[in-house]
Design a protein around this motif. Structure first.
Motif, short mmCIF file in Angstrom:
data_model
loop_
_atom_site.label_atom_id
_atom_site.label_comp_id
_atom_site.label_asym_id
_atom_site.label_seq_id
_atom_site.Cartn_x
_atom_site.Cartn_y
_atom_site.Cartn_z
N ALA A 55 1.25 -1.06 -0.26
CA ALA A 55 0.19 0.08 0.03
C ALA A 55 0.94 1.63 -0.04
O ALA A 55 0.52 2.17 -0.58
N GLN A 56 1.81 1.44 0.78
CA GLN A 56 2.50 2.09 0.75
C GLN A 56 3.39 2.94 -0.83
O GLN A 56 3.72 3.83 -1.08
N ALA A 57 4.24 1.44 -1.20
CA ALA A 57 4.84 1.54 -2.16
C ALA A 57 3.85 2.28 -3.49
O ALA A 57 4.09 3.02 -4.38
N LEU A 58 2.43 1.66 -3.43
CA LEU A 58 1.64 2.13 -4.36
C LEU A 58 1.36 3.30 -4.68
O LEU A 58 1.26 4.27 -4.87
N ARG A 59 1.24 3.96 -3.34
CA ARG A 59 0.52 5.59 -2.86
C ARG A 59 1.67 6.65 -3.52
O ARG A 59 1.17 6.96 -4.18
N ALA A 60 3.27 5.93 -3.62
CA ALA A 60 4.38 6.42 -3.84
C ALA A 60 4.23 6.50 -5.48
O ALA A 60 4.56 7.41 -5.86
N LEU A 61 3.78 5.86 -6.01
CA LEU A 61 4.01 5.44 -7.56
C LEU A 61 2.53 6.25 -8.28
O LEU A 61 2.50 6.02 -9.19
N GLY A 62 2.33 7.06 -6.61
CA GLY A 62 0.75 7.48 -7.61
C GLY A 62 -0.88 7.60 -7.23
O GLY A 62 -1.29 7.61 -7.79
N ALA A 96 -6.82 -2.02 11.73
CA ALA A 96 -6.80 -0.87 12.86
C ALA A 96 -4.77 -0.85 12.41
O ALA A 96 -5.15 0.12 12.47
N LEU A 97 -4.66 -2.15 12.97
CA LEU A 97 -2.81 -1.51 12.01
C LEU A 97 -2.98 -1.27 11.34
O LEU A 97 -2.10 -0.20 10.43
N ILE A 98 -3.52 -2.00 10.03
CA ILE A 98 -3.21 -1.36 8.70
C ILE A 98 -3.04 0.57 8.82
O ILE A 98 -2.92 1.10 7.52
N ALA A 99 -4.52 0.08 8.96
CA ALA A 99 -4.95 1.77 8.88
C ALA A 99 -4.29 2.51 9.31
O ALA A 99 -3.95 4.35 8.52
#
Length: 360
Positions: free
Chosen positions: A78-85, A120-123
């Motif tokens: 999720a973090q990587a995809l967000r960084a990729l737009g 909850a942790l992921i969010a």
């Protein structure tokens, strides 16, 4: 150690080999395999029962029962995809929470009693919107309704949830590999090992420096990951310290560690490998409710817990508690680039299909 934890450890020990106890259970495994095959055939014969989302859907799951490291992979993806737009959204079963008939969605700091500890942790870490329900298509529809900006879906677990159509599958295993290769209850597998032939990526979660199992018989891209501590957060004050800083300030004295995850020993081994001496360790069952504090009998020294457990332990108001945030190190960092390229093509294809679909 409580009886359920002792039984669980005994089962996992038996599942490492094809011993007498496993062999005696083989007839039940054959029944389970037949049921798995019938279930898959029902969905193949009735494709209308499968919900296909117009957005790309990635499932992160496993075939080995219990914790293998799916949640860190979900977070990293999720973090990587967000960084990729991308604007990722996440769906999950919400294990341990009383969801009810309707799916529940949210974002940011969520109550684990209402959403489950892992969601909850992921969010909290990803800040991505999340929806929970045992019926994954129901969760997905709720997510899209409440967060229309989402353009890619990540399903945390759900490899066996055939009602959910998916465009990419990521299987996560650990050093145990496929165990004795047998399906429950004679072995640890939810599905036959041949299922790995159909996933896109196979990630093996290993303690740093440990060798993994024999490479699986699958055309999937295979890689390993190791979890390393990157930050410690004091639960009562919210003080955040980079791991090296925390270790320099507090790591000179023996510490305690408590974990209620699928494989608690992995957490303890990671801390030791990161330079910490542990005087006491407490392994609790996965998804432990923490109805009462298990920390009272531990010495007055730092107590390290997992980020998954931290969402349920803030209420104890114990100054000794520090949550450890971890990050995966991948042997093949380019897998994210490949996944991104695949998802871009999938998104374009789905968009083209939607544009040319007949309208009512």
């Amino acid at each position: 150690m409580k009886a359920p934890a002792i039984l669980e450890r005994a089962l996992h020990a038996a599942w490492r080999r094809k011993g007498l106890s496993s062999t005696l259970l083989l007839p039940f495994s054959w029944m389970a395999r037949a049921a798995i095959a019938r279930k898959r055939q029902r969905y193949e014969k009735h494709p209308e029962r499968v919900y296909h989302c117009p957005l790309p859907v990635v499932v992160v799951g496993n075939i080995y029962v219990g914790g293998t490291g799916k949640t860190p992979v979900t977070i990293a993806l999720a973090q990587a995809l967000r960084a990729l737009g991308w604007q990722p959204g996440i769906i999950s079963r919400g294990y341990g929470a009383d969801i009810g008939e309707r799916a529940r969605s949210g974002q940011g700091d969520l109550d684990p009693a209402r959403y489950g500890d892992e969601p909850a942790l992921i969010a909290r870490i990803t800040q991505a919107p999340i929806a929970v329900h045992p019926d994954r298509p129901l969760a997905l529809k709720r997510l899209r309704r409440d967060y229309p900006e989402v353009d890619v879906i990540i399903a945390d677990d759900g490899l066996q949830h055939l009602a959910l159509g998916r465009d990419m599958e990521i299987a996560v295993q650990d050093a145990r590999g496929i165990g004795n290769g047998r399906v429950l209850p004679a072995g640890p597998l939810r599905e036959p090992a041949s299922r790995l032939k159909y996933v896109d990526f196979l990630i093996t979660n290993l303690p740093f420096g440990q060798s993994g199992p024999t490479a699986a018989d699958t055309p999937a891209r295979q890689l390993t990951m190791s979890l390393v501590p990157v930050k410690a957060v004091q639960l009562t004050t919210g003080l955040e310290l980079e791991w090296t800083s925390w270790l320099a300030e507090f790591g000179q004295q023996p510490a305690s560690a408590v974990a209620a995850i699928g494989q608690p020993d992995r957490f303890f081994s990671m801390l030791r490998a990161a330079g910490l001496e542990l005087s006491h360790t407490v392994a609790l069952p996965d998804h432990h409710a923490y109805a009462s504090s298990p920390f009272a009998g531990l010495p007055a020294s730092p107590i390290l817990i997992t980020a998954k457990d931290a969402v349920k332990c803030v209420r104890f108001n114990d100054d000794r508690l520090w949550s450890v945030d971890v990050s995966p190190l991948f042997s093949d960092p380019e897998w994210i680039t490949l996944a991104n390229d695949m998802l871009r093509m999938i998104a374009q294809h789905k968009k083209a299909v939607a544009e040319h679909a007949p309208r009512d």
